[in-house]
Design an enzyme around this catalytic site. Structure first.
Site, PDB file in Angstrom:
ATOM      1  N   HIS A  53      77.653   6.695  54.158  1.00 49.77           N
ATOM      2  CA  HIS A  53      77.647   5.246  54.355  1.00 49.77           C
ATOM      3  C   HIS A  53      77.293   4.565  53.037  1.00 49.77           C
ATOM      4  O   HIS A  53      76.631   5.158  52.171  1.00 49.77           O
ATOM      5  CB  HIS A  53      76.623   4.854  55.416  1.00 49.77           C
ATOM      6  CG  HIS A  53      77.017   5.233  56.808  1.00 49.77           C
ATOM      7  ND1 HIS A  53      76.536   4.572  57.917  1.00 49.77           N
ATOM      8  CD2 HIS A  53      77.837   6.204  57.285  1.00 49.77           C
ATOM      9  CE1 HIS A  53      77.043   5.107  59.006  1.00 49.77           C
ATOM     10  NE2 HIS A  53      77.827   6.117  58.647  1.00 49.77           N
ATOM     11  N   GLU A  55      75.153   2.208  52.197  1.00 49.36           N
ATOM     12  CA  GLU A  55      73.732   2.073  51.854  1.00 49.36           C
ATOM     13  C   GLU A  55      73.141   3.406  51.406  1.00 49.36           C
ATOM     14  O   GLU A  55      72.356   3.451  50.450  1.00 49.36           O
ATOM     15  CB  GLU A  55      72.942   1.529  53.053  1.00 49.36           C
ATOM     16  CG  GLU A  55      73.346   0.139  53.472  1.00 49.36           C
ATOM     17  CD  GLU A  55      74.467   0.088  54.504  1.00 49.36           C
ATOM     18  OE1 GLU A  55      74.643  -0.980  55.113  1.00 49.36           O
ATOM     19  OE2 GLU A  55      75.173   1.112  54.704  1.00 49.36           O
ATOM     20  N   CYS A  86      71.160   4.151  58.306  1.00 49.96           N
ATOM     21  CA  CYS A  86      70.951   3.481  57.022  1.00 49.96           C
ATOM     22  C   CYS A  86      69.654   2.673  57.013  1.00 49.96           C
ATOM     23  O   CYS A  86      68.937   2.652  56.013  1.00 49.96           O
ATOM     24  CB  CYS A  86      72.137   2.592  56.690  1.00 49.96           C
ATOM     25  SG  CYS A  86      73.648   3.537  56.348  1.00 49.96           S
TER      26      CYS A  86
END
Length: 156
Positions: A53, A55, A86
């Site tokens: 992801h 982040e 995240c």
């Protein structure tokens, strides 16, 4: 440069990520002292990595660049409200602030609905959708006991 500048930059990165075919519509950047120190874009499908992801990638890049496991005095900008994974990583990295643009409801309306994970977190272990078993192993506390007694540990 202000918060609006940096959030617009994350949105631009997210749009470019989609247009490039690299991954999903998510981007993040980390700023320290008014300067971008790292960026990250979603690359789950291209890397076959469910943890890739935006982040997470931005945090990893920033920590490597800063040579630190904490993001003290940093601000994380995200194109969207972080998912549960995240958000946990953001808290563990200890930035001073999180700023995002789209909400989790906006993401859900585009097909990225994480509400089931939020629901599972509050569900008793024996009632979760993912079969989960706790084994009461007598030595289960041994790793923690070793950590408590380890003199050279780096506390975090």
């Amino acid at each position: 440069m202000n918060d609006n500048f940096f959030i617009k930059k994350t949105i631009e990165l997210a749009v470019e990520n989609v247009k490039s075919g690299h991954g999903g519509p998510f981007a993040a950047l980390i700023v320290k002292n008014g300067k971008i120190i790292s960026t990250g874009v979603n690359s789950v499908t291209i890397e076959n990595d469910p943890t890739a992801h935006a982040e997470i990638k931005a945090i990893r890049n920033a920590c490597e660049k800063l040579n630190d496991y904490q993001l003290k005095d940093c601000i994380i900008y995200s194109s969207c409200e972080p998912c549960p994974m995240c958000l946990g990583a953001i808290y563990w990295s200890r930035p001073k602030k999180l700023i995002f643009a789209a909400t989790k409801n906006d993401a859900a309306s585009a097909g990225f609905d994480d509400s089931f994970i939020y629901d599972e977190i509050d569900t008793k272990i024996d009632s979760r959708h993912l079969e989960t078993t706790i084994i009461n192993e007598p030595d289960k506390f041994l790793p923690f006991k070793t950590w408590i007694n380890f003199q050279k540990k780096i506390k975090y």
